[in-house]
Design a protein around this motif. Structure first.
Motif, PDB file in Angstrom:
ATOM      1  N   VAL A   1       3.097   1.981  -2.950  1.00 53.45           N
ATOM      2  CA  VAL A   1       3.212   2.080  -4.404  1.00 53.45           C
ATOM      3  C   VAL A   1       4.080   0.919  -4.885  1.00 53.45           C
ATOM      4  CG1 VAL A   1       2.875   4.572  -4.617  1.00 53.45           C
ATOM      5  CG2 VAL A   1       5.188   3.675  -4.233  1.00 53.45           C
TER       6      VAL A   1
ATOM      7  N   PHE B   1      -1.152   2.250  -5.309  1.00 48.43           N
ATOM      8  CA  PHE B   1      -1.021   2.729  -6.682  1.00 48.43           C
ATOM      9  C   PHE B   1       0.116   1.972  -7.365  1.00 48.43           C
ATOM     10  CE2 PHE B   1      -3.411   6.143  -4.785  1.00 48.43           C
ATOM     11  CZ  PHE B   1      -4.268   6.533  -5.806  1.00 48.43           C
TER      12      PHE B   1
ATOM     13  N   LEU C   1      -1.072  11.442  -2.997  1.00 40.25           N
ATOM     14  CA  LEU C   1      -1.253   9.986  -3.112  1.00 40.25           C
ATOM     15  C   LEU C   1      -1.038   9.300  -1.776  1.00 40.25           C
ATOM     16  CD1 LEU C   1       0.376   8.811  -6.480  1.00 40.25           C
ATOM     17  CD2 LEU C   1      -1.930   9.648  -6.064  1.00 40.25           C
TER      18      LEU C   1
ATOM     19  N   SER D   1      -3.316   6.108  -0.020  1.00 42.94           N
ATOM     20  CA  SER D   1      -2.743   4.802  -0.360  1.00 42.94           C
ATOM     21  C   SER D   1      -1.797   4.325   0.732  1.00 42.94           C
ATOM     22  CB  SER D   1      -1.995   4.881  -1.696  1.00 42.94           C
ATOM     23  OG  SER D   1      -0.866   5.718  -1.600  1.00 42.94           O
TER      24      SER D   1
ATOM     25  N   ALA E   1      -0.722  10.821 -12.102  1.00 41.94           N
ATOM     26  CA  ALA E   1      -0.647  10.929 -10.641  1.00 41.94           C
ATOM     27  C   ALA E   1      -0.800  12.381 -10.190  1.00 41.94           C
ATOM     28  CB  ALA E   1       0.673  10.347 -10.144  1.00 41.94           C
TER      29      ALA E   1
ATOM     30  N   VAL F   1      -1.805   3.438 -12.712  1.00 42.46           N
ATOM     31  CA  VAL F   1      -1.692   4.841 -13.090  1.00 42.46           C
ATOM     32  C   VAL F   1      -0.814   4.970 -14.333  1.00 42.46           C
ATOM     33  CG1 VAL F   1      -0.999   7.130 -12.302  1.00 42.46           C
ATOM     34  CG2 VAL F   1      -1.917   5.504 -10.660  1.00 42.46           C
TER      35      VAL F   1
ATOM     36  N   VAL G   1      -4.658   0.518  -8.021  1.00 41.75           N
ATOM     37  CA  VAL G   1      -5.003   1.547  -8.995  1.00 41.75           C
ATOM     38  C   VAL G   1      -3.818   1.695  -9.950  1.00 41.75           C
ATOM     39  CG1 VAL G   1      -5.723   3.934  -9.333  1.00 41.75           C
ATOM     40  CG2 VAL G   1      -6.388   2.718  -7.236  1.00 41.75           C
TER      41      VAL G   1
END
Length: 317
Positions: free
Chosen positions: A91, A5, A84, A88, A73, A282, A280
């Motif tokens: 980040v 993310f 998350l 995932s 999120a 966000v 992804v």
């Protein structure tokens, strides 16, 4: 599918941001309310209604973009009934987006992040008098030639010659920062060398360069009193393009990030080398999503910001 993310930085703000999200999901409205309370400011009204010139003030833009990213999120987690960290591997965030990323995975508390970004935005704005600094985008030139170019521009500008590559965003997309005279000199040199496009950016200060040292000093003080927990998944840090989970190293890197280069291209390549297949994005906008294929053609980018985006993304899991 292995995914990470990622969280956008300054420049993605728009009037109306977050409004549709809050209307559809109480958990999003709760994020905005908590940010307003932490700041003692009706930031939500500014996000929804503008005016754009006030929303674009750095001290407003930074917490506003973070608020929308964290709201998205939290909606994903609430609607998808997962954390998350369960879906995932990493980040990452572009500049202020690192604060959003760390908040989304429990390293920073939302109220602390809002206050930190208010301080960060104000300190970055005040670090350099208006008109002294500048930033410019170079399109069609990679980081290697740009590093030679900025060195030449800085030397040609004498004692006031600060000019650095501030953002290595993607192949052929580099942003310069420094003293206005040196940056303008770099633009001319780039044109002489046949760069596809070189232009000054409409920003209020020269971010991610040594001129931001007063803001970095302010963040040393601001971060010293904030609790930083280990993130539930590692952060790929801007200034190292490598993963980090140690709270004290994260604290140090958040300071270095103010004056240091945003190594976004390298960060995406690093995640690709760790077998990440999907990034992804966000929050507001699709800036990072648009860069993905320019950096790693084997990786896909997905922007998630609206209720429809959230529903579509959750159906892919």
């Amino acid at each position: 599918m292995k995914r990470a993310f990622v969280f956008p930085g300054q420049g993605s703000q728009t009037v109306g941001m977050g409004q549709e999200l809050a209307a559809a999901f109480p958990v999003a409205a709760q994020v905005f309310e908590e940010v307003d309370d932490a700041l003692g400011q009706n930031l939500t009204k500014l996000m929804y209604e503008g005016p754009m010139e006030d929303l674009t003030l750095t001290e407003n833009t930074q917490p506003a973009l973070m608020a929308v990213s964290v709201a998205v999120a939290r909606v994903l987690e609430s609607e998808g009934k997962f954390k998350l960290s369960e879906i995932s591997e990493f980040v990452a965030g572009h500049s202020l987006g690192e604060y959003s990323a760390l908040t989304a995975v429990g390293s920073l508390q939302l109220a602390d992040t809002a206050r930190l970004l208010k301080i960060r935005g104000r300190a970055m704005q005040q670090a350099v008098p208006v008109g002294v600094g500048a930033m410019a985008a170079l399109l069609g030139m990679d980081i290697g030639p740009v590093e030679e170019l900025v060195k030449e521009a800085a030397e040609a500008s004498g004692d006031d010659g600060v000019c650095v590559a501030a953002n290595d965003n993607a192949d052929g997309q580099v942003v310069l920062s420094g003293n206005k005279e040196a940056v303008e000199r770099a633009i001319e040199l780039a044109k002489e060398k046949g760069v596809r496009k070189a232009m000054l950016l409409p920003v209020s200060a020269p971010f991610h360069c040594p001129l931001m040292q007063p803001a970095a000093d302010a963040m040393v003080e601001a971060l010293s009193s904030v609790t930083i927990a280990p993130p539930t998944v590692p952060l790929v840090a801007n200034v190292t393009a490598d993963q980090v989970s140690d709270p004290e190293i994260i604290r140090k890197l958040l300071v270095e990030q103010v004056t240091g280069r945003v190594r976004w291209r390298e960060s995406v390549l690093y995640m690709g080398n760790q077998e990440i297949e999907q990034l992804v994005e966000v929050g507001t906008g699709k800036v990072l999503t648009a860069m993905v294929r320019r950096i790693n053609k084997a990786m896909t980018g997905t922007a998630v910001q609206s209720p429809a985006d959230i529903e579509a993304f959750l159906q892919t899991l």
